[in-house]
Scaffold this active site. Structure first.
Site, PDB file in Angstrom:
ATOM      1  N   SER A 112      67.849  46.009  54.373  1.00 17.62           N
ATOM      2  CA  SER A 112      66.717  45.669  53.507  1.00 17.62           C
ATOM      3  C   SER A 112      67.029  45.874  52.021  1.00 17.62           C
ATOM      4  O   SER A 112      67.932  45.253  51.486  1.00 17.62           O
ATOM      5  CB  SER A 112      65.503  46.476  53.954  1.00 17.62           C
ATOM      6  OG  SER A 112      64.376  46.089  53.241  1.00 17.62           O
ATOM      7  N   HIS A 113      66.298  46.786  51.400  1.00 16.23           N
ATOM      8  CA  HIS A 113      66.401  46.999  49.956  1.00 16.23           C
ATOM      9  C   HIS A 113      67.440  48.052  49.599  1.00 16.23           C
ATOM     10  O   HIS A 113      67.574  48.413  48.441  1.00 16.23           O
ATOM     11  CB  HIS A 113      65.036  47.446  49.446  1.00 16.23           C
ATOM     12  CG  HIS A 113      64.511  48.602  50.248  1.00 16.23           C
ATOM     13  ND1 HIS A 113      64.032  48.429  51.529  1.00 16.23           N
ATOM     14  CD2 HIS A 113      64.470  49.920  50.005  1.00 16.23           C
ATOM     15  CE1 HIS A 113      63.685  49.615  52.024  1.00 16.23           C
ATOM     16  NE2 HIS A 113      63.948  50.532  51.127  1.00 16.23           N
ATOM     17  N   ASP A 276      63.684  41.517  47.707  1.00 13.74           N
ATOM     18  CA  ASP A 276      64.710  42.505  48.056  1.00 13.74           C
ATOM     19  C   ASP A 276      65.864  41.857  48.830  1.00 13.74           C
ATOM     20  O   ASP A 276      65.924  40.621  48.949  1.00 13.74           O
ATOM     21  CB  ASP A 276      64.103  43.658  48.867  1.00 13.74           C
ATOM     22  CG  ASP A 276      63.759  43.248  50.288  1.00 13.74           C
ATOM     23  OD1 ASP A 276      63.489  42.049  50.510  1.00 13.74           O
ATOM     24  OD2 ASP A 276      63.759  44.119  51.175  1.00 13.74           O
ATOM     25  N   ASP A 278      66.790  41.346  51.962  1.00 17.53           N
ATOM     26  CA  ASP A 278      66.569  40.418  53.074  1.00 17.53           C
ATOM     27  C   ASP A 278      65.322  39.560  52.882  1.00 17.53           C
ATOM     28  O   ASP A 278      64.910  38.860  53.810  1.00 17.53           O
ATOM     29  CB  ASP A 278      66.498  41.179  54.403  1.00 17.53           C
ATOM     30  CG  ASP A 278      65.374  42.193  54.429  1.00 17.53           C
ATOM     31  OD1 ASP A 278      65.042  42.748  53.368  1.00 17.53           O
ATOM     32  OD2 ASP A 278      64.799  42.426  55.505  1.00 17.53           O
ATOM     33  N   ASP A 280      62.020  40.200  52.310  1.00 19.26           N
ATOM     34  CA  ASP A 280      60.656  40.454  52.789  1.00 19.26           C
ATOM     35  C   ASP A 280      59.805  41.219  51.772  1.00 19.26           C
ATOM     36  O   ASP A 280      58.590  41.249  51.886  1.00 19.26           O
ATOM     37  CB  ASP A 280      60.639  41.129  54.171  1.00 19.26           C
ATOM     38  CG  ASP A 280      61.452  42.391  54.223  1.00 19.26           C
ATOM     39  OD1 ASP A 280      62.026  42.786  53.190  1.00 19.26           O
ATOM     40  OD2 ASP A 280      61.526  42.999  55.318  1.00 19.26           O
ATOM     41  N   ARG A 281      60.441  41.824  50.763  1.00 18.12           N
ATOM     42  CA  ARG A 281      59.648  42.549  49.755  1.00 18.12           C
ATOM     43  C   ARG A 281      59.422  41.703  48.503  1.00 18.12           C
ATOM     44  O   ARG A 281      60.231  40.823  48.211  1.00 18.12           O
ATOM     45  CB  ARG A 281      60.370  43.815  49.322  1.00 18.12           C
ATOM     46  CG  ARG A 281      60.454  44.852  50.394  1.00 18.12           C
ATOM     47  CD  ARG A 281      61.035  46.134  49.835  1.00 18.12           C
ATOM     48  NE  ARG A 281      60.978  47.162  50.864  1.00 18.12           N
ATOM     49  CZ  ARG A 281      60.945  48.459  50.621  1.00 18.12           C
ATOM     50  NH1 ARG A 281      60.999  48.905  49.388  1.00 18.12           N
ATOM     51  NH2 ARG A 281      60.878  49.326  51.620  1.00 18.12           N
ATOM     52  N   LYS A 375      56.881  40.999  56.765  1.00 22.56           N
ATOM     53  CA  LYS A 375      56.382  40.760  55.421  1.00 22.56           C
ATOM     54  C   LYS A 375      57.208  39.639  54.803  1.00 22.56           C
ATOM     55  O   LYS A 375      58.287  39.323  55.294  1.00 22.56           O
ATOM     56  CB  LYS A 375      56.417  42.033  54.580  1.00 22.56           C
ATOM     57  CG  LYS A 375      57.756  42.735  54.544  1.00 22.56           C
ATOM     58  CD  LYS A 375      57.584  44.150  53.988  1.00 22.56           C
ATOM     59  CE  LYS A 375      58.872  44.931  54.063  1.00 22.56           C
ATOM     60  NZ  LYS A 375      58.741  46.195  54.769  1.00 22.56           N
TER      61      LYS A 375
HETATM   62  C1  G1P Z   1      60.067  52.196  53.817  1.00 20.56           C
HETATM   63  C2  G1P Z   1      58.681  51.893  53.296  1.00 20.56           C
HETATM   64  C3  G1P Z   1      57.852  51.229  54.369  1.00 20.56           C
HETATM   65  C4  G1P Z   1      58.562  49.977  54.868  1.00 20.56           C
HETATM   66  C5  G1P Z   1      59.985  50.319  55.273  1.00 20.56           C
HETATM   67  C6  G1P Z   1      60.777  49.078  55.639  1.00 20.56           C
HETATM   68  O1  G1P Z   1      59.985  53.062  54.915  1.00 20.56           O
HETATM   69  O2  G1P Z   1      58.041  53.069  52.833  1.00 20.56           O
HETATM   70  O3  G1P Z   1      56.594  50.935  53.857  1.00 20.56           O
HETATM   71  O4  G1P Z   1      57.899  49.433  55.957  1.00 20.56           O
HETATM   72  O5  G1P Z   1      60.662  50.987  54.211  1.00 20.56           O
HETATM   73  O6  G1P Z   1      60.868  48.170  54.591  1.00 20.56           O
HETATM   74  P1  G1P Z   1      60.169  54.651  54.808  1.00 20.56           P
HETATM   75  O7  G1P Z   1      61.515  54.910  54.186  1.00 20.56           O
HETATM   76  O8  G1P Z   1      59.082  55.156  53.898  1.00 20.56           O
HETATM   77  O9  G1P Z   1      60.036  55.167  56.198  1.00 20.56           O
HETATM   78 ZN    ZN Z   2      63.476  44.167  53.225  1.00 21.28          ZN
END
Ligand code: G1P
Ligand code: ZN
Length: 539
Positions: A112-113, A276, A278, A280-281, A375
């Site tokens: 992801s990010h 981000d 992938d 989704d953000r 998302k």
């Molecule tokens: C974090 C974000 C959460 C999101 C997840 C995946 O998770 O806080 O809202 O769904 O990344 O993108 P966390 O590290 O807080 O468990």
């Molecule tokens: Zn992501």
């Protein structure tokens, strides 16, 4: 030839908030990916005759892991694998393709990010037939399998060429290489008023979108510049790179700094957005103006009628408990269902499947709707552009009107990173134990109304999940404490601060939340236990 390979288990293949996420170096260990994938296949009773979707955000190790997964899938009797061209697919597109093809599951290779590269992170998100990420009950089973795995199956074959569209065979399995951008574009065209947004750009509207050298570059270029006619150069960093060009592909005020600086300069575009790794953000910016994800969810929900796909009415709306309560006020005004769920997109899926909600979102820059089960970064940006096109108002005007109507939840997340895992677990356990004693106590200007763990009882499958601790104050302020489930470096304590105001709308959130941040440190004894007197990251 199908080979059965002996292997020894790893003990750390537990999925977090969104799939398995690890340092790339750990994932590169012998049989690491193979063990995890076979543990999934075994947990679901095999994949014989099934269809899966596969692709990733292009980060380091994507190419290698993809080949392994295709060969293992073929060896395990899978019927068909639908793969993104050159191994790329964004998370939202994967969810869409999965649903459209009634596939049995899907893998998105992404952290992801989180940063990528050899020294960054890698990850595997596993989606089930509903299009959403696998439920906790299943990930628990997969984790159990991974701790006792002894062998896996893989096809001995040359690497598959994923550059040409169309079908080919890998052993007995069919591989269909698809062009993901087109799939995604069609979906967006069916939701939003593209002609209206096109007219907006034709009339001189400007935007800056930062793809952060990640997966959405080609999608953004196609949609914003080619189809909608945003000026050339509106899309930044649109070539996906294995290490995201050294960027941390997390669209927020810290990591999308170049875009934020630009949008706060005198040269700012009318609209700013970022996605981000992938896709989704999302982050939403106006001229010298930032919209928090919590406010964005509330504003989108309140303006649903401007969007062709939603104008005839929406079901309810949901947010994660940590997200501000702004959208709750909108739900009340619209008289629609309103749900608070644990952190993690998977908790929204049952609500979407059962037509309880249409929109949902998290404070962590995630917004989406029931068009898919993930998302969706570009979707959120198009939603804003569509509202702007329909109302002729700026991002700031739309947001100010919203606050005037509903009041403003000043909101921030404070992250304390890299805490020793034991220290973090003890902090949370001790805090939970003392919650009942906080009731009625006063901390500076704040008096505790109630303090309790957040427990979610899923109305669809009856499962119960505890995630985070919430302290409610008498003036509608809240503090939520929880540990991250996606970090790869010790523990991260997340502290979410919210303060509700009905008159003061133009204050600096950091200042407005300063004393509440002090209260959060006092209540959870953060400095004493972690040695940190301030948060490492404020978003
Ligand atoms: C974090 C974000 C959460 C999101 C997840 C995946 O998770 O806080 O809202 O769904 O990344 O993108 P966390 O590290 O807080 O468990
Ligand atoms: Zn992501």
């Amino acid at each position: 030839m199908i080979k059965t390979v002996k292997t020894t288990p790893y003990t750390d293949q537990k999925m977090g908030t969104a799939g398995l996420r690890k340092k790339s170096k750990l994932v590169e260990q012998e049989n690491y990916v193979e063990n995890f994938v076979q543990s999934i296949f075994d947990a679901i009773g095999g994949v014989k005759g099934q269809t899966f979707i596969l692709g990733g955000d292009g980060r380091y190790y994507n190419k290698i892991a993809i080949q392994k997964i295709m060969k293992m899938s073929a060896a395990n009797g899978m019927k068909k694998m639908i793969v993104g061209q050159n191994g790329f697919i964004s998370t939202p597109t994967s969810s869409k393709v999965l649903l459209k093809n009634h596939a049995d599951g899907g893998f998105v290779l992404t952290a992801s990010h989180n940063p990528g590269g050899k020294n960054g992170d890698f990850g595997i998100k596993y989606a089930v037939a509903s299009g959403g990420q696998c439920p906790t009950s299943l990930s628990d089973k997969i984790f159990e399998n991974s701790k006792k795995i002894t062998e896996y199956k893989i096809l001995e074959a040359p690497d598959v060429d994923l550059s040409n569209l169309g079908t080919q065979k890998l052993g007995d399995m069919e591989i269909e290489v698809i062009e993901p951008v087109q799939e995604y574009v069609e979906m967006m065209e069916s939701i939003f008023d593209f002609p209206a947004i096109k007219k907006l750009f034709a009339n001189g509207f400007t935007m800056a979108f930062d793809a952060m050298n990640a997966v959405t570059g080609p999608y953004a270029l196609k949609i914003f510049e080619e189809i909608l006619g945003a000026p050339k150069g509106s899309v930044w960093n649109y070539v996906p790179m294995e290490d995201f060009g050294g960027l941390h592909p997390d669209p927020n005020l810290i990591y999308a700094k170049k875009l934020v600086d630009f949008m706060y300069s005198d040269k700012a575009a009318d609209f700013g957005g970022a996605n981000d790794g992938d896709g989704d953000r999302n982050m939403i910016l106006g001229k010298k103006f930032f919209v928090t994800p919590s406010d964005s969810l509330a504003i989108l929900t309140d303006n649903y009628k401007y969007i062709p796909a939603y104008k005839n009415g929406i079901y309810g709306v949901a947010k994660s408990a940590a997200t501000s309560t702004a959208v709750g006020r909108v739900a009340e005004a619209l008289n629609i269902g309103y749900y608070e769920v644990p952190t993690g997109w998977k908790y929204f899926c049952n609500l979407m499947d059962s037509n309880r909600i249409t929109f949902c979102g998290e404070e962590s820059f995630g917004t989406g709707s029931s068009h898919i089960r993930e998302k969706d970064g570009i979707w959120a940006i198009l939603f804003w552009l569509n509202i702007i096109a329909a109302t002729g108002k700026s991002v700031e005007e739309i947001t100010m009107e919203h606050w005037k109507k509903y009041g403003r939840s000043y909101y921030m997340r404070n992250d304390y990173d890299g805490i020793d895992i034991e220290v973090a677990n003890k902090l949370m356990a001790d805090l939970e134990a003392k919650l009942p004693s906080l009731k009625g106590k006063t901390f500076g200007a704040y008096t505790v109304l109630e303090a309790k763990p957040f427990i979610y009882n899923d109305p669809v499958d009856g499962s119960s999940t505890k995630n985070g601790l919430i302290v409610y104050f008498t003036d509608k302020s809240r503090i939520v404490f929880r540990l991250s489930g996606t970090g790869t470096n010790g523990a991260t304590l997340r502290v979410y601060l919210e303060r509700y105001e009905t008159e003061k709308f133009k204050e600096d959130p950091e200042k407005m939340l300063e004393s509440l941040a002090d209260v959060s440190r006092e209540i959870a004894e953060i400095p004493e236990r972690t040695g940190k007197v301030k948060a490492d990251v404020l978003t």
